[in-house]
Design a protein around this motif. Sequence first.
Motif, PDB file in Angstrom:
ATOM      1  N   LEU A 132      40.348  33.830  47.401  1.00  0.00           N
ATOM      2  CA  LEU A 132      40.647  32.898  46.313  1.00  0.00           C
ATOM      3  C   LEU A 132      39.554  32.840  45.251  1.00  0.00           C
ATOM      4  O   LEU A 132      39.836  32.497  44.099  1.00  0.00           O
ATOM      5  CB  LEU A 132      40.865  31.493  46.877  1.00  0.00           C
ATOM      6  N   ALA A 133      38.322  33.151  45.609  1.00  0.00           N
ATOM      7  CA  ALA A 133      37.196  32.999  44.681  1.00  0.00           C
ATOM      8  C   ALA A 133      37.399  33.831  43.416  1.00  0.00           C
ATOM      9  O   ALA A 133      37.762  35.005  43.481  1.00  0.00           O
ATOM     10  CB  ALA A 133      35.902  33.407  45.368  1.00  0.00           C
ATOM     11  N   THR A 134      37.135  33.216  42.250  1.00  0.00           N
ATOM     12  CA  THR A 134      37.345  33.897  40.962  1.00  0.00           C
ATOM     13  C   THR A 134      36.055  34.573  40.494  1.00  0.00           C
ATOM     14  O   THR A 134      35.577  34.342  39.381  1.00  0.00           O
ATOM     15  CB  THR A 134      37.832  32.894  39.901  1.00  0.00           C
ATOM     16  N   THR A 135      35.503  35.431  41.332  1.00  0.00           N
ATOM     17  CA  THR A 135      34.248  36.123  41.005  1.00  0.00           C
ATOM     18  C   THR A 135      34.569  37.394  40.223  1.00  0.00           C
ATOM     19  O   THR A 135      34.293  38.511  40.674  1.00  0.00           O
ATOM     20  CB  THR A 135      33.482  36.457  42.291  1.00  0.00           C
ATOM     21  N   SER A 136      35.139  37.207  39.037  1.00  0.00           N
ATOM     22  CA  SER A 136      35.657  38.346  38.276  1.00  0.00           C
ATOM     23  C   SER A 136      35.845  37.950  36.824  1.00  0.00           C
ATOM     24  O   SER A 136      35.658  36.792  36.439  1.00  0.00           O
ATOM     25  CB  SER A 136      37.004  38.786  38.863  1.00  0.00           C
ATOM     26  N   VAL A 147      41.319  43.646  34.745  1.00  0.00           N
ATOM     27  CA  VAL A 147      40.497  42.878  35.685  1.00  0.00           C
ATOM     28  C   VAL A 147      39.311  43.703  36.171  1.00  0.00           C
ATOM     29  O   VAL A 147      39.460  44.859  36.576  1.00  0.00           O
ATOM     30  CB  VAL A 147      41.342  42.420  36.899  1.00  0.00           C
ATOM     31  N   THR A 148      38.130  43.073  36.129  1.00  0.00           N
ATOM     32  CA  THR A 148      36.906  43.660  36.662  1.00  0.00           C
ATOM     33  C   THR A 148      36.198  42.595  37.487  1.00  0.00           C
ATOM     34  O   THR A 148      36.054  41.452  37.033  1.00  0.00           O
ATOM     35  CB  THR A 148      35.970  44.136  35.547  1.00  0.00           C
ATOM     36  N   GLY A 149      35.772  42.952  38.699  1.00  0.00           N
ATOM     37  CA  GLY A 149      35.082  41.955  39.499  1.00  0.00           C
ATOM     38  C   GLY A 149      34.742  42.435  40.899  1.00  0.00           C
ATOM     39  O   GLY A 149      35.062  43.563  41.292  1.00  0.00           O
ATOM     40  N   LYS A 150      34.078  41.530  41.643  1.00  0.00           N
ATOM     41  CA  LYS A 150      33.727  41.787  43.042  1.00  0.00           C
ATOM     42  C   LYS A 150      34.105  40.542  43.846  1.00  0.00           C
ATOM     43  O   LYS A 150      33.825  39.420  43.428  1.00  0.00           O
ATOM     44  CB  LYS A 150      32.233  42.066  43.198  1.00  0.00           C
ATOM     45  N   LEU A 164      45.303  40.060  47.147  1.00  0.00           N
ATOM     46  CA  LEU A 164      45.380  38.946  46.202  1.00  0.00           C
ATOM     47  C   LEU A 164      43.955  38.484  45.942  1.00  0.00           C
ATOM     48  O   LEU A 164      43.259  38.042  46.861  1.00  0.00           O
ATOM     49  CB  LEU A 164      46.208  37.805  46.799  1.00  0.00           C
ATOM     50  N   LEU A 165      43.513  38.582  44.682  1.00  0.00           N
ATOM     51  CA  LEU A 165      42.111  38.335  44.348  1.00  0.00           C
ATOM     52  C   LEU A 165      42.012  37.341  43.198  1.00  0.00           C
ATOM     53  O   LEU A 165      42.745  37.419  42.211  1.00  0.00           O
ATOM     54  CB  LEU A 165      41.432  39.652  43.974  1.00  0.00           C
ATOM     55  N   GLY A 166      41.078  36.402  43.336  1.00  0.00           N
ATOM     56  CA  GLY A 166      40.940  35.349  42.346  1.00  0.00           C
ATOM     57  C   GLY A 166      40.462  35.854  40.998  1.00  0.00           C
ATOM     58  O   GLY A 166      39.539  36.666  40.912  1.00  0.00           O
ATOM     59  N   ILE A 167      41.097  35.350  39.934  1.00  0.00           N
ATOM     60  CA  ILE A 167      40.701  35.706  38.565  1.00  0.00           C
ATOM     61  C   ILE A 167      40.744  34.459  37.679  1.00  0.00           C
ATOM     62  O   ILE A 167      41.493  33.525  37.947  1.00  0.00           O
ATOM     63  CB  ILE A 167      41.635  36.776  37.931  1.00  0.00           C
TER      64      ILE A 167
END
Length: 409
Positions: A132-136, A147-150, A164-167
């Motif tokens: 869930l974390a929006t580290t992106s 989208v770019t992130g870790k 499913l990744l937080g944004i």
Amino acid sequence: MPKGERKLPMANAVVRPEIAAIVEQLDELRPKLIESGGEGDENRRIPQDVFDAVAATGAFTISVPEKFGGLAANTREAHAVSRAIGRGDGSLAWVNGILDSGAWVTGLMDERAQEDVWGAAGGIDSLISIVLATTSDAVPVEGGYRVTGKWAYGTGSMHATWSLLGIPIKNGAGEVVDAGLALIPTSELSYDDNWYVAGMKSTASVTQIAEDVFVPHHRVFPLTAAVEGGYLGDNPEASYRTVFIPSLFMKLVGPHLGMGRAAIDFVSSMSERKAIAYTGYEKQADSAIFQSVIAKANVELNAAELVAQQIADEIYAAAVDDYYAPYAKRIEMRAKAGWIVDTIANMIKDLISAHGSGGFADMSPLQRIWRDQATAASHGHILAASGYEAYGKILLGREHDARFVLPIV
């Protein structure tokens, strides 16, 4: 009763025969899961043959909507499955809880996203991890986002075909207006294998990485609306109308129930052939103090099971009655979930102390149960301390302050 809350008739979210059959298969696999646990711990990966054996039972697809061949499992059914896995391998049970969460959330998304995952190309065996974390960063472009992130920690991502990744969701001016989940094929992601930890070693909860990945609008799930029940899908099953965050954190309770039972099983089974050092007891089972520890552990675990069942039934009853529990009620559920996990952690500490120093040996399954459960207990979604604090504020009429502690529940 907090303002705005009402008493619901309790609907019993029974475990259906189809789920019970999966649990029965998992029970038969338990010796294999226990035996392979050490290998997974050492190699930092669940052995593929073990994962495949559990997958063959249908354990990872219970929360897929029925129209795609799944069982649209309710919370109590999810507990039954992850508990059964947890009695054999806590790390594998945790992976199951996360993948089950990913499947359930996908079932709330735009119908096109569901088709992308479980349609003709993917099928019911497509698994979805979730962070869930929006580290992106997500840049709006025509038709979607770049989208770019870790994202840490990517539990289950090594077995998943989607994540499913937080944004952050932005408007045309580039201002963040919401948070969301982006559904991305794992084939479009890379990862940093940095999961070196004390417990839950074999979950391979690596950091996932996206570099300028395009995500179409229909694969983005806005979270602010979801927290209050604003779902995008139209699946008719009651399990897709339940409260959002409590449904997610309750999927992480089942593994703890399983690990708690595994600890009792192991310590009890050893008590007839293990002495108590420097005493006259040749069998732990003959000691009144040891007997009391076992009795207390069973009472505590039975209480934890009943509280988990109560929350599961409350979640189900609300969905059946088309009632979305308010913030105060959701905080109460959160506090109770933390109590379950906290109770099991303390219970395992007592059991490993009663069992003796041999329980800390690398060859002992008990030390792995202890490490796995303690590590899982630190997850922010079920951390007892924050749940207690927020619920205390609710009970004392300070909901605004509770929202500072846990703004998203």
